[in-house]
Design a protein around this motif. Structure first.
Motif, short mmCIF file in Angstrom:
data_model
loop_
_atom_site.label_atom_id
_atom_site.label_comp_id
_atom_site.label_asym_id
_atom_site.label_seq_id
_atom_site.Cartn_x
_atom_site.Cartn_y
_atom_site.Cartn_z
N VAL A 177 0.79 -1.24 0.00
CA VAL A 177 0.00 0.00 0.00
C VAL A 177 0.82 1.28 0.00
CG1 VAL A 177 -1.98 -1.10 1.11
CG2 VAL A 177 -0.22 -0.04 2.53
N ALA A 178 2.11 1.20 0.33
CA ALA A 178 2.89 2.44 0.47
C ALA A 178 4.35 2.24 0.09
CB ALA A 178 2.76 2.97 1.89
N GLU A 179 4.60 1.73 -1.08
CA GLU A 179 5.97 1.49 -1.53
C GLU A 179 6.81 2.78 -1.54
OE1 GLU A 179 9.28 -0.70 -2.87
OE2 GLU A 179 7.36 -1.49 -2.24
N PRO A 180 6.29 3.90 -2.04
CA PRO A 180 7.11 5.13 -2.00
C PRO A 180 7.45 5.57 -0.57
CG PRO A 180 5.29 5.39 -3.54
CD PRO A 180 5.06 4.10 -2.79
N TRP A 181 6.50 5.45 0.35
CA TRP A 181 6.76 5.80 1.75
C TRP A 181 7.83 4.89 2.34
CZ3 TRP A 181 6.10 3.08 6.35
CH2 TRP A 181 6.26 3.85 7.52
N ARG A 182 7.76 3.60 2.02
CA ARG A 182 8.76 2.64 2.51
C ARG A 182 10.14 3.02 2.01
NH1 ARG A 182 11.45 -1.48 0.21
NH2 ARG A 182 12.12 -3.19 1.53
N THR A 183 10.25 3.35 0.73
CA THR A 183 11.54 3.75 0.17
C THR A 183 12.06 5.01 0.86
OG1 THR A 183 10.87 2.81 -1.96
CG2 THR A 183 12.72 4.35 -1.99
N GLN A 184 11.18 5.96 1.09
CA GLN A 184 11.56 7.20 1.77
C GLN A 184 12.06 6.91 3.19
OE1 GLN A 184 8.24 9.76 2.62
NE2 GLN A 184 9.52 11.60 2.66
N MET A 185 11.35 6.07 3.92
CA MET A 185 11.75 5.73 5.29
C MET A 185 13.07 4.96 5.32
SD MET A 185 9.65 7.23 7.19
CE MET A 185 10.08 6.57 8.78
N LEU A 186 13.26 4.07 4.35
CA LEU A 186 14.52 3.34 4.26
C LEU A 186 15.70 4.30 4.10
CD1 LEU A 186 13.94 0.16 2.06
CD2 LEU A 186 15.33 0.29 4.11
N HIS A 187 15.52 5.30 3.23
CA HIS A 187 16.59 6.28 3.02
C HIS A 187 16.79 7.17 4.25
CE1 HIS A 187 17.39 5.15 -1.03
NE2 HIS A 187 16.17 5.41 -1.44
N ARG A 188 15.69 7.51 4.89
CA ARG A 188 15.78 8.41 6.04
C ARG A 188 16.37 7.72 7.27
NH1 ARG A 188 10.74 12.01 7.87
NH2 ARG A 188 10.20 10.21 9.13
N LEU A 189 15.91 6.51 7.56
CA LEU A 189 16.37 5.80 8.75
C LEU A 189 17.64 4.99 8.51
CD1 LEU A 189 13.00 4.34 10.08
CD2 LEU A 189 14.24 6.31 10.97
N GLY A 190 17.80 4.51 7.30
CA GLY A 190 18.88 3.57 7.00
C GLY A 190 18.33 2.15 7.03
N GLU A 191 19.01 1.25 6.33
CA GLU A 191 18.48 -0.11 6.19
C GLU A 191 18.40 -0.87 7.51
OE1 GLU A 191 19.21 -4.21 3.63
OE2 GLU A 191 20.43 -2.44 3.19
N LYS A 192 19.46 -0.82 8.31
CA LYS A 192 19.47 -1.59 9.57
C LYS A 192 18.43 -1.08 10.57
CE LYS A 192 24.04 -3.57 9.28
NZ LYS A 192 25.36 -3.70 9.89
N PRO A 193 18.33 0.23 10.82
CA PRO A 193 17.28 0.69 11.74
C PRO A 193 15.87 0.38 11.22
CG PRO A 193 18.94 2.38 11.50
CD PRO A 193 19.26 1.32 10.48
#
Length: 193
Positions: free
Chosen positions: A20-36
């Protein structure tokens, strides 16, 4: 039933972000980093999983029977869960033709597992639990296939020997679960005893 539903929300919610939110997921991945991101995702999922187990156990103390499945449904469910275990295993065995052909065998395995359990069980808690997983699997498979098309992902041809390995390991895991672990973890022996 409230604990079960909360567990499903916490477990399936993170697993539905790509639906439901692939763009949001990508944004959060970049913002938080993969491990967090993976750490938070895993923590919420584990809490949800624990609540599902607890909530389903609580619901079994006061069962609401919706229908009584025929005995034959248990046999059909056993066969379907065998295929489910093979599909789940195929998701992790590299270069197998099952994964090459089906692309997302784990999601299909969850779909079969949920459908099998809906056939064999008739309580309200079963409908909520397995119905939620079945709905999630249908939507997730569709979303995953769409991502594959958009990104032109190819899974290759796959090879025979890894496919045989997936079938053998999946069958052994199914047997261990069906004849021993299901009773120990879930409290129900699929084949009696």
């Amino acid at each position: 039933m409230t604990v079960l539903i909360l567990g499903l929300i916490l477990f399936l919610g993170p697993h539905s972000v790509r639906i439901v939110a692939e763009p949001w997921r990508t944004q959060m991945l970049h913002r938080l980093g993969e491990k967090p991101w993976k750490g938070l995702y895993s923590l919420v999922s584990l809490i949800g999983f624990a609540l599902i187990i607890w909530g389903y156990g609580l619901a079994r103390y006061n069962p609401v029977v919706l229908w009584q499945p025929p005995v034959a449904m248990r046999h059909i469910a056993s066969l379907l869960t065998l295929f489910s275990f093979i599909l789940l295993t195929a998701a992790y065995v590299p270069s197998n033709s099952i994964k090459a052909r089906l692309r997302h065998p784990m999601i299909l395995g969850v779909k079969l597992w949920a459908f099998a359990h809906l056939l064999a069980n008739g309580m309200a808690a079963d409908l909520v639990l397995f119905g939620a997983f079945l709905l999630w699997a249908v939507l997730d498979y569709r979303a995953a296939r769409e991502r594959d098309r958009e990104q032109s992902i190819s899974y290759g041809q796959g090879k025979l020997m890894p496919s045989i390995v997936a079938v053998v390991i999946g069958t052994l895991l199914w047997a261990a679960f069906a004849f021993w672990l299901h009773r120990w973890w879930i409290g129900v022996a699929p084949f009696g005893g």
